[in-house]
Every structure is written in C-alpha cells, then in structure tokens.
Design a protein around this motif. Structure first.
Motif, short mmCIF file in Angstrom:
data_model
loop_
_atom_site.label_atom_id
_atom_site.label_comp_id
_atom_site.label_asym_id
_atom_site.label_seq_id
_atom_site.Cartn_x
_atom_site.Cartn_y
_atom_site.Cartn_z
N SER A 76 11.67 -0.98 -8.70
CA SER A 76 11.93 -0.61 -10.09
C SER A 76 13.57 -1.22 -10.36
O SER A 76 14.22 -1.01 -9.71
N PRO A 77 13.91 -1.72 -11.79
CA PRO A 77 15.13 -1.83 -11.94
C PRO A 77 15.98 -0.40 -12.18
O PRO A 77 17.30 -0.58 -11.80
N LYS A 78 15.50 0.57 -12.08
CA LYS A 78 16.28 2.04 -11.98
C LYS A 78 16.81 2.27 -10.58
O LYS A 78 17.39 3.01 -10.23
N ASP A 79 16.09 1.66 -9.58
CA ASP A 79 16.07 1.91 -8.21
C ASP A 79 17.44 1.16 -7.57
O ASP A 79 17.72 -0.05 -7.66
N ARG A 80 18.12 2.07 -7.31
CA ARG A 80 19.69 1.57 -6.39
C ARG A 80 19.70 1.99 -5.02
O ARG A 80 20.58 1.63 -4.08
N PHE A 81 18.74 2.69 -4.35
CA PHE A 81 18.92 3.26 -3.13
C PHE A 81 17.84 3.22 -2.03
O PHE A 81 17.89 3.55 -0.96
N SER A 82 16.78 2.65 -2.72
CA SER A 82 15.32 2.47 -1.58
C SER A 82 15.70 1.43 -0.47
O SER A 82 16.75 0.41 -0.73
N ALA A 83 15.05 1.59 0.60
CA ALA A 83 15.62 0.74 2.01
C ALA A 83 14.46 0.50 2.58
O ALA A 83 13.35 0.73 2.39
N ILE A 84 14.50 -0.74 3.26
CA ILE A 84 13.51 -1.40 4.28
C ILE A 84 14.36 -1.74 5.43
O ILE A 84 15.40 -2.31 5.56
N SER A 140 0.72 -1.32 -0.01
CA SER A 140 0.15 0.12 0.21
C SER A 140 0.88 1.33 0.04
O SER A 140 0.64 2.09 -0.62
N ALA A 141 1.80 1.25 0.93
CA ALA A 141 2.71 2.31 0.81
C ALA A 141 3.54 2.68 -0.51
O ALA A 141 3.47 3.84 -1.00
N MET A 142 4.20 1.56 -1.20
CA MET A 142 4.72 1.60 -2.22
C MET A 142 3.73 2.16 -3.42
O MET A 142 4.15 2.89 -4.48
N ASN A 143 2.63 1.59 -3.40
CA ASN A 143 1.67 1.98 -4.44
C ASN A 143 1.07 3.36 -4.32
O ASN A 143 1.26 4.16 -5.37
N VAL A 184 4.60 -3.22 -12.76
CA VAL A 184 3.45 -3.84 -13.16
C VAL A 184 2.76 -4.35 -11.56
O VAL A 184 1.33 -4.22 -11.37
N GLU A 185 3.68 -4.78 -10.71
CA GLU A 185 2.89 -5.20 -9.44
C GLU A 185 2.49 -4.09 -8.64
O GLU A 185 1.67 -4.70 -7.68
N LEU A 186 2.78 -3.04 -8.94
CA LEU A 186 2.09 -1.64 -8.04
C LEU A 186 0.81 -1.12 -8.87
O LEU A 186 0.57 -0.08 -8.53
N SER A 187 0.55 -1.51 -10.06
CA SER A 187 -0.53 -0.96 -10.84
C SER A 187 -1.61 -0.88 -9.93
O SER A 187 -2.26 -1.75 -9.05
N TRP A 231 3.40 5.85 -2.70
CA TRP A 231 4.41 7.02 -2.72
C TRP A 231 5.36 6.93 -3.86
O TRP A 231 6.29 7.71 -4.00
N TYR A 232 5.71 5.50 -4.23
CA TYR A 232 6.79 5.23 -4.97
C TYR A 232 7.11 6.11 -6.18
O TYR A 232 6.33 6.17 -7.04
N LEU A 233 8.34 6.49 -6.62
CA LEU A 233 8.60 7.33 -7.62
C LEU A 233 8.17 6.67 -9.01
O LEU A 233 7.74 7.19 -10.00
N TRP A 234 8.54 5.35 -9.05
CA TRP A 234 8.16 4.56 -10.39
C TRP A 234 7.13 3.70 -10.17
O TRP A 234 6.88 2.74 -10.99
N GLN A 235 5.87 4.22 -9.28
CA GLN A 235 4.98 3.42 -9.02
C GLN A 235 4.13 2.82 -10.45
O GLN A 235 3.62 1.66 -10.55
N ASP A 236 4.22 4.06 -11.48
CA ASP A 236 3.29 3.80 -12.79
C ASP A 236 4.21 2.89 -13.56
O ASP A 236 3.59 2.61 -14.54
N GLU A 237 5.39 2.60 -13.25
CA GLU A 237 6.03 1.71 -14.21
C GLU A 237 6.18 0.21 -13.59
O GLU A 237 6.80 -0.55 -14.47
#
Length: 515
Positions: free
Chosen positions: A101-109, A56-59, A69-72, A61-67
């Motif tokens: 996203s494959p573009k993501d190098r820095f997100s963390a959990i 829900s949070a990623m859907n 598929v699993e967050l559509s 807020w995530y920068l690449w949410q629209d790219e």
C-alpha cells in the motif's frame, strides 16, 4: 474445419501437364475433411512458487489487504489468470513491492529468514559504530557522520573512537545525499557504508565548519549479539535518586536482564526514572508490555493496548494486551511510578512509541527530545509453511494459520518449504491505547523539544549531556550547564539516516502472538 487440397491439386497439375490428350478427363479437386479437432485449453504453469507464497501470504495477513486492488479476493477469474499475473514479475521483490500500500513505509522481504530471526535476537553483522548522518554546518548536499556510541566487544570498541567524533568520507570519498522536501533520500553514495570493511576519514568541527584532521580508521564488520541495555545507573541530584536506563532495542531475549536492571534500580530506592529511547527503533511488542509493567506495576491486568488486525484475523487475534506482573512465572521488579521521563527522537519508533502512547492514559509521561518516527503498526514473520495450526484456549483456530512464525508455539521453520528461505515481515495491525488513540503516523510530539547538536553531545548517562540534563531539570529544578549553551540552528543534528536505519530489519516491530 481444416481442408486438405494441396497434395491432390498437385497430382492434378502433374497429370495435366504430362498428357497430350485433350480428351483426357479433367481431374476435379476434391475436398477431404479431417475429423473436427476439439479445442484444447491452454494451461499456464507457475514459474516461481515463491511468488505464490508472497501473494497468498499478503492476501491473508496484510493490514491494507482490502485497499490493494491486486490483493482482492476476487482479483483473478481463474488459476490461469492468477499464474499469468505472478509470472509477470521477474523477482519476488518486485511482486512484493507491487502489493504494498502507498501507506506502507516499513514492510520487509528477505531471501534468508535466518538473517531476519537473528536480527530479532540482537544478532547482526556490525563493526560496532553507531552513528547519525546529518548535514555539516555549511549545509549543501554533503553529509557527515557523528558517532553516537560504540557497541561493546565490537571492532570499533578496539579503536580510538568516541561519542561526538565526526567523519566526512569513506575510503577517501566524501559522503553526500540529496533529499526531497520530506527529507527522503533521492540520490546518495551512502552505500559506501555497506561493505564489511571500509576506512572512515575523520574531521574536526571548527569555526570554519568541518575540516579533515588526517585521522583514518579501518573498521571490520563481524556478527555479534548486542545487549540492548547500554546503560543502567542511579544519579542522585539534590537528594533525589533518579534511575537512568538507556535501552536501544526491544529484544525479548534480554527481557530477564531488563528485569534484573529494574531490580537494581528498585533496590537503590529510585523515586524517578529517565528512560532513554532516543536511538531505539522498536522490536518485540511483548518486551514493550513488560517494560511498561516494570515502570508501573500498579496496573496489572488493565488494558495496555488493543490490537486492530485486518478483517480476516481481527476475530481471531484481536486481543486486548494487558499490563503483566511476571515473565514466565518470575515476578517483575516494578517501580510503581506515577510518572516517567522518556527521551525520544526521530530515531525512536514502533515499540518505543507504543510505550509512550500506552503509558499516557495511566501516568504522567514527559517526552523530552524530538518528534518520533511515527510507526504505529506492528508486523509478523511469515515463512512458506502452510501446515501450522494455532491452538487457543477456545480451541483450534477456524483454519490453518498459513505461513506464520511467531512467539509461543510458532518458533520453528521445520515444516516450511525446503525449496527456498524467503520470509516476509509485513505490517499486519495497529495498536490503540486505553483511550482509543493510536494514530501517530506523523510522530509523537515532545513535551520539551531539544535536538542533539554538533559540539554539545555530552556523554550518555552523565550530567552534562543535554537531553538528560533537561530531564533532570524537569525532575529537580536544577539546570545543567549544557542547557545554557545557545546552539546555532546549523549545528543541530537533523537525521538524514543512521547506522540504526542501515541495519537489516531494525525498523520492523515483531509481534509475539498470543496462543
């Protein structure tokens, strides 16, 4: 429709076998029908509420949410579909990585948000040894550590360790790291540096390469608070007063101390500034704005950087950040400079790059060192709290602000889910400068390229340190002796990893949202 023959059939067989009278009537099978049963829909139960929070949070807020598929927004046809998907992941981390996203190098959990919040305040567990990991002169897969500096009031500060010292092994085991063509580590034993206590084995740099010298030092990690202002001083060269500031993290808790340091530089009458961000991986965007305003001062209210969020939040949070003149009402001690010399390397990222990029449209920014890390995104901290509501000058936000903990009013986890302490630090936006430029994922190129090298590191903040000498040369025309040394390629330090990158969440850039 279910038919029940069995008991009656058995009865018939028994009757037939027990009777010797052929004239006995044959018992016919009779079908007895049950009332027709209605189909009961299957209800899938959610096995892990943390997974629901993550998706829900990623859907949202995530920068690449629209790219992804699993967050559509229309990814699932029903709640059952959604829960079935979430239940397919054994750990929250595996779900989080799937949503990146494959573009993501820095997100963390993180499974404990206290660790995350402490890191943003400069509080973390360390033995105080700051180092870079690079290849020895002989090359191969071997790795050596080179001491950059020692944090004050740490365990390492009580040991005889100095900038430039080299270690080659941990607990007697030599370090190695295999890397791909892009420099990414594919296999290593660098986790030897993870425990709270370990012994470093040191070596000397000789004509034959790195040779063990028999010195072994045990180091112990403890929780400390690091002041990001390592050095602030004035150098006078050929009648020019040059301010030198080594700033190692954009930590908003220390913004007032930063302002005090600029007060001292201003009182000393500096006319030039060398800002050393060579080991600064970023931090608070607000601190970056304030620092840039201290360097200048003549652009108060003008555009510093323009935010670009995803389509769900751009209209709410897409502010234009401007240069400022105060910290919570206290005036900034601005230098009013028209040029600045910034030392930055491949361990300079995020807010460090933001300062370079956002100052460039206004003053002459001379970048000395190496290509920067290439992190042009910012992130926010998300916890499992669906009750927070943002209040803006225009009124309330269009909907509750789910899961967010940021600056201003967003500083509490009081109403967050008591069942877990997971938090996310996803990339949620990018910044562009006043010229509209913000794409530097390949790093910012230096105006004057110079890598640090084994055997010629010098002392930070002192003439004789090559990168500072180069800055002084560009300011005054005076060439330092360190620049006259011809450094072989195999002695140049190329970062494989560093103590910076091994610290938890050091590479995230926390955004202080506007109210």
């Amino acid at each position: 429709m279910k038919k029940f023959f069995l008991s009656l059939l058995c009865l018939g067989l028994i009757t037939m076998s027990c009777s010797n009278d052929d004239n006995d009537p044959v018992v016919e099978e009779e079908e007895i029908e049950n009332p027709e049963e209605e189909d009961i829909p299957v209800v899938i139960e959610l096995e892990n509420e943390i997974n629901d929070f993550i998706w829900s949070a990623m859907n949202s807020w995530y920068l690449w949410q629209d790219e992804v598929v699993e967050l559509s927004d229309d990814r699932f046809a029903s709640q059952n579909d959604y829960y079935e998907f979430l239940n397919g992941f054994s750990t929250p981390v595996s779900l989080f990585r799937t949503l990146e996203s494959p573009k993501d190098r820095f997100s963390a959990i993180v499974d404990d948000y206290d660790i995350l919040f402490n890191s943003f305040s400069g509080v973390f567990k360390t033995n105080g040894l700051e180092f870079v990991l690079t290849r020895p002169p002989e090359g191969g897969d071997k790795v050596v550590g080179v001491v950059r500096y020692v944090i004050n009031n740490s365990d390492a500060s009580t040991k005889n360790i100095n900038r430039g010292d080299i270690f080659y092994a941990v607990n007697g085991t030599e370090l190695f790291a295999q890397t791909d063509v892009d420099g990414n580590i594919t296999n290593s034993n660098l986790d030897l540096l993870n425990p709270d206590t370990f012994t470093l084995n040191f070596a000397d740099l000789t004509a034959e390469g790195v040779v063990p010298n028999g010195f072994n030092i045990e180091l112990v990690k403890e929780e400390i608070t690091e002041n990001p202002i390592l050095i602030s001083k004035v150098l006078e060269v050929n009648g020019t007063k040059i301010g030198y500031l080594m700033y190692n993290s954009f930590t908003s808790n220390f913004d007032e101390q930063l302002n005090t340091a600029f007060s001292d530089l201003k009182s000393a009458g500096v006319t030039e500034l060398v800002l050393d961000l060579r080991y600064n991986l970023g931090g608070s965007v607000q601190s970056a704005t304030r620092l840039s305003s201290m360097i200048t001062g003549q652009f108060d209210g003008e555009l510093f950087a323009r935010e670009q969020w995803n389509s769900k939040w751009q209209s709410v949070f897409g502010f234009e950040n401007t240069f400022v003149s105060d910290i919570d009402g206290a005036p900034l001690n601005s230098l009013g400079l028209n040029s600045v010399y910034i030392i930055a390397t491949d361990d300079s990222a995020s807010a460090s790059e933001l300062v370079i990029n956002s100052l460039t449209p206004y003053i002459d920014v001379v970048h000395i060192g190496d290509v920067t890390r290439g992190k042009n995104e910012f992130s926010v901290t998300l916890v499992d709290n669906t009750t927070q509501q943002a209040i803006f000058a225009e009124g309330e936000s269009p909907s509750p602000i789910p899961f967010i903990v940021l600056g201003g009013q967003f500083t509490t986890v009081e109403d967050s889910n008591p069942n877990h302490k997971y938090a996310l630090q996803p990339l949620v936006g990018t910044n562009v400068n006043a010229d509209g430029f913000g794409e530097f994922t390949n790093g910012l190129q230096p105006d004057f390229l110079l890598a640090e090298s084994l055997g010629n590191l010098g002392q930070l903040g002192e003439q004789g340190e090559p990168l500072l000498d180069l800055a002084i040369e560009k300011i005054t025309g005076v060439t330092g002796k360190s620049l006259l040394i011809d450094t072989p390629e195999n002695l140049k330090i190329h970062t494989i990893s560093s103590s910076n990158r091994l610290k938890p969440f050091r590479e995230v850039s926390n955004y202080d949202i506007k109210k």
